[in-house]
Write a protein that holds these residues in place. Sequence first.
Motif, PDB file in Angstrom:
ATOM      1  N   ARG A 276      -3.526   7.346  -1.590  1.00 40.95           N
ATOM      2  CA  ARG A 276      -4.012   8.877  -1.386  1.00 40.95           C
ATOM      3  C   ARG A 276      -3.506   9.496  -0.021  1.00 40.95           C
ATOM      4  N   ALA A 277      -4.375   9.645   1.057  1.00 43.33           N
ATOM      5  CA  ALA A 277      -3.683  10.424   2.383  1.00 43.33           C
ATOM      6  C   ALA A 277      -2.670   9.458   3.072  1.00 43.33           C
ATOM      7  N   GLY A 278      -2.863   8.194   2.666  1.00 41.51           N
ATOM      8  CA  GLY A 278      -1.894   7.280   3.456  1.00 41.51           C
ATOM      9  C   GLY A 278      -2.664   6.305   4.257  1.00 41.51           C
ATOM     10  N   ASN A 279      -1.908   5.481   4.935  1.00 40.50           N
ATOM     11  CA  ASN A 279      -2.352   4.307   5.907  1.00 40.50           C
ATOM     12  C   ASN A 279      -2.174   4.821   7.260  1.00 40.50           C
ATOM     13  N   ALA A 280      -2.717   4.090   8.265  1.00 38.87           N
ATOM     14  CA  ALA A 280      -2.276   4.332   9.821  1.00 38.87           C
ATOM     15  C   ALA A 280      -0.627   4.216   9.921  1.00 38.87           C
ATOM     16  N   ALA A 281      -0.027   5.255  10.287  1.00 45.18           N
ATOM     17  CA  ALA A 281       1.337   5.335  10.428  1.00 45.18           C
ATOM     18  C   ALA A 281       1.808   4.373  11.468  1.00 45.18           C
TER      19      ALA A 281
ATOM     20  N   ASP B 128       0.851  -1.144  -0.023  1.00 43.76           N
ATOM     21  CA  ASP B 128      -0.086   0.136  -0.059  1.00 43.76           C
ATOM     22  C   ASP B 128       1.003   1.238   0.060  1.00 43.76           C
ATOM     23  N   GLY B 129       1.944   1.260   0.687  1.00 46.12           N
ATOM     24  CA  GLY B 129       2.888   2.337   0.769  1.00 46.12           C
ATOM     25  C   GLY B 129       3.642   2.720  -0.675  1.00 46.12           C
ATOM     26  N   GLU B 130       3.536   1.501  -1.488  1.00 43.56           N
ATOM     27  CA  GLU B 130       4.364   1.751  -2.764  1.00 43.56           C
ATOM     28  C   GLU B 130       3.244   2.755  -3.476  1.00 43.56           C
ATOM     29  N   GLN B 131       1.732   2.286  -3.010  1.00 47.68           N
ATOM     30  CA  GLN B 131       0.794   3.110  -4.027  1.00 47.68           C
ATOM     31  C   GLN B 131       0.669   4.452  -3.523  1.00 47.68           C
ATOM     32  N   THR B 132       1.465   4.914  -2.625  1.00 46.53           N
ATOM     33  CA  THR B 132       1.613   6.292  -2.448  1.00 46.53           C
ATOM     34  C   THR B 132       1.909   7.165  -3.829  1.00 46.53           C
ATOM     35  N   PRO B 133       0.913   8.021  -4.354  1.00 46.09           N
ATOM     36  CA  PRO B 133       1.410   9.018  -5.371  1.00 46.09           C
ATOM     37  C   PRO B 133       2.662   9.323  -5.268  1.00 46.09           C
ATOM     38  N   GLY B 134       3.383   9.060  -6.544  1.00 44.35           N
ATOM     39  CA  GLY B 134       5.028   9.444  -6.495  1.00 44.35           C
ATOM     40  C   GLY B 134       5.752   8.591  -6.342  1.00 44.35           C
ATOM     41  N   VAL B 135       5.541   7.317  -5.703  1.00 43.74           N
ATOM     42  CA  VAL B 135       6.570   6.559  -5.161  1.00 43.74           C
ATOM     43  C   VAL B 135       6.484   5.143  -6.076  1.00 43.74           C
TER      44      VAL B 135
ATOM     45  N   VAL C 223      14.798   6.218   0.635  1.00 46.41           N
ATOM     46  CA  VAL C 223      14.652   5.278  -0.318  1.00 46.41           C
ATOM     47  C   VAL C 223      13.222   5.630  -1.250  1.00 46.41           C
ATOM     48  N   THR C 224      12.378   6.098  -0.550  1.00 44.45           N
ATOM     49  CA  THR C 224      11.182   6.474  -1.300  1.00 44.45           C
ATOM     50  C   THR C 224      11.075   7.691  -1.686  1.00 44.45           C
ATOM     51  N   GLY C 225      11.968   8.636  -1.339  1.00 38.34           N
ATOM     52  CA  GLY C 225      11.905  10.042  -1.922  1.00 38.34           C
ATOM     53  C   GLY C 225      10.729  10.717  -1.315  1.00 38.34           C
ATOM     54  N   PHE C 226      10.243   9.874  -0.421  1.00 36.57           N
ATOM     55  CA  PHE C 226       8.927  10.857   0.063  1.00 36.57           C
ATOM     56  C   PHE C 226       9.355  11.531   1.573  1.00 36.57           C
ATOM     57  N   MET C 227       9.434  12.774   1.648  1.00 37.01           N
ATOM     58  CA  MET C 227       9.914  13.586   2.953  1.00 37.01           C
ATOM     59  C   MET C 227       8.885  13.519   3.967  1.00 37.01           C
ATOM     60  N   VAL C 228       9.255  13.390   5.149  1.00 44.87           N
ATOM     61  CA  VAL C 228       8.513  13.274   6.149  1.00 44.87           C
ATOM     62  C   VAL C 228       8.206  14.819   6.589  1.00 44.87           C
ATOM     63  N   PRO C 229       6.903  15.466   6.785  1.00 45.68           N
ATOM     64  CA  PRO C 229       6.920  16.600   7.084  1.00 45.68           C
ATOM     65  C   PRO C 229       7.539  16.804   8.255  1.00 45.68           C
ATOM     66  N   ASP C 230       8.297  18.091   8.848  1.00 43.20           N
ATOM     67  CA  ASP C 230       8.717  18.520   9.801  1.00 43.20           C
ATOM     68  C   ASP C 230       7.725  18.354  11.074  1.00 43.20           C
ATOM     69  N   ASN C 231       6.575  18.462  10.933  1.00 43.72           N
ATOM     70  CA  ASN C 231       5.663  18.583  12.061  1.00 43.72           C
ATOM     71  C   ASN C 231       5.099  17.301  12.269  1.00 43.72           C
TER      72      ASN C 231
ATOM     73  N   VAL D 281      -0.248  -1.276   9.029  1.00 43.67           N
ATOM     74  CA  VAL D 281       0.456   0.306   9.161  1.00 43.67           C
ATOM     75  C   VAL D 281       1.443   0.336   7.740  1.00 43.67           C
ATOM     76  N   CYS D 282       1.899   1.521   7.775  1.00 41.92           N
ATOM     77  CA  CYS D 282       3.072   1.974   6.799  1.00 41.92           C
ATOM     78  C   CYS D 282       3.811   2.993   7.710  1.00 41.92           C
TER      79      CYS D 282
END
Length: 508
Positions: free
Chosen positions: A233-238, A20-27, A271-279, A225-226
């Motif tokens: 879309r907006a993701g899975n439970a972290a 599911d994490g790889e289904q993140t748009p752009g990953v 590895v995914t290039g997906f930045m973690v938001p600072d907050n 979880v991811c």
Amino acid sequence: MISLESLPPKVMILDTTLRDGEQTPGVALSCEDKVRIAEALSDLGVDVIEAGFPITSKGEMLAVKRIAGLGLNSRVCGLARCRKEDIDAAVDCGLDYVHAFIATSDIHMKHKLKMEPEQVKAKAIESVEYAKSHGLTVEFSCEDATRTRLEFLKEMHIAVQEAGADKINMPDTVGTMSPPAMEYLVKEIMPVMKVPLSLHSHDDLGLAVANSLAGVRCGASQVHVCVNGLGERAGNAALEEVVIGLLAFYGIRTNIDTRKIGYVSKLVSRVTGFMVPDNKAVVGNNAFAHESGIHVHGMLKDPSTYEAFSPELVGMQRSIVVGKHTGAHSVKEKLQEYGVEVGDEVVNKVVEHVKKLAESGKHVDDAELVALAYHLVGMDKKAPRRIQLREFAVFTGINITPTAVVALEMDGEVHRGSQIGIGPVDAALNAIRSVLKDKVSLEEYRLAAITGGSDALCEVSVKIKFDGGTKVASVGKSVGSDIVNTSVDATIEAIDRLYARKKQLERE
Ligand code: KIV
Ligand code: ZN
């Protein structure tokens, strides 16, 4: 009524970052990327890794096959529709665990599957029996379960359990649940459950973690979880939020080694290039960062004044950020971190400057803070660098592991080294660190574009520390048009300062 005694002693974690994490748009992940993440997830203590959706492509099959053959501590599963060819693809990958799904909400059955409920049920039963006949562990999901008519959902759960399903997962596919709704649903479902119930929550309304925790309170014993809340879309439970939430609210343990969470979060982000938001909770850069003078003062006395839990629990670090709300305590502490000891008068002047700059909209980073203090005490005369870059090359491209070679002159001697990395910058920084006498850890790497376009100027700041021993840190900063060269320059500046400080400490 749920009492705390009825909570499961342990909750299983199924991580679906690789599916599911790889289904993140752009990953999109290569086989090597997937292997790296799978190894890290296993080391983290994830119970089940959903490694991919084998039928989707040859490359996906190869990656799942590699991961299935790694001999990881985690169990490895693959996703499959209720179709023979999907289950065969999972078997061909060498998997012994399949996650089979079919949609059961009226809207999905009518518009997507174009099937009647009885046909859907028959397909589910047939697929579970088929997978079981291949000796697989079967986790079954009614896709869009939370929007499925309750009576039909119960009927489906009973039917697939009778067909041999070992676990049932309940996806909130479109993320439309709330915690009270999830409690209601799980309480309704539990009486028909003979096998463990799992939850798979999406974050469309920002409630994926809250919904997962609410479901566990009422009987679910596994959560999907991811890492970093990746997902469709907006993701899975972290992962990080669910694991800490279970611990904080219910005292429930998982098999996750929480101290490795920060490392795994950073690895997945890189590895995914997906930045973690600072907050971002738990793993964001600001999760344990304090700016306000009042907060820093309290936190320095006792961190629990302004921290819900300690950063060490999740392998993160506390930091003090200077800005508009900064006080003298923050600046003093921050300068000490870089080995800069100055009196109260200079500290107060630095605070004044920082506030003035902040009011005009300028953020002061660590490198600028140190430079400001040096300037105020007249120590900013440029001394020649003791560490000089003599040679540097980096090889990168497609289907090649980025590799860097470097020659550094230190105290009149030239030292050569080479290293690989995830990208050219990583390889370059690894090569530089490999030729140093001491082990130096990279604490922070920040890259910002100063101008736009493909010829943009970039600004890199690098924070490093000696591993163990002295706690003194050092920062280097550089601006240039080439990201790799600019990163190398900032790193060498930071190393040069770190060794200068070491020498000074040895003299004192
Ligand atoms: O969100 C979802 O419904 C899914 C299924 C494939 C389980 O990811
Ligand atoms: Zn999903």
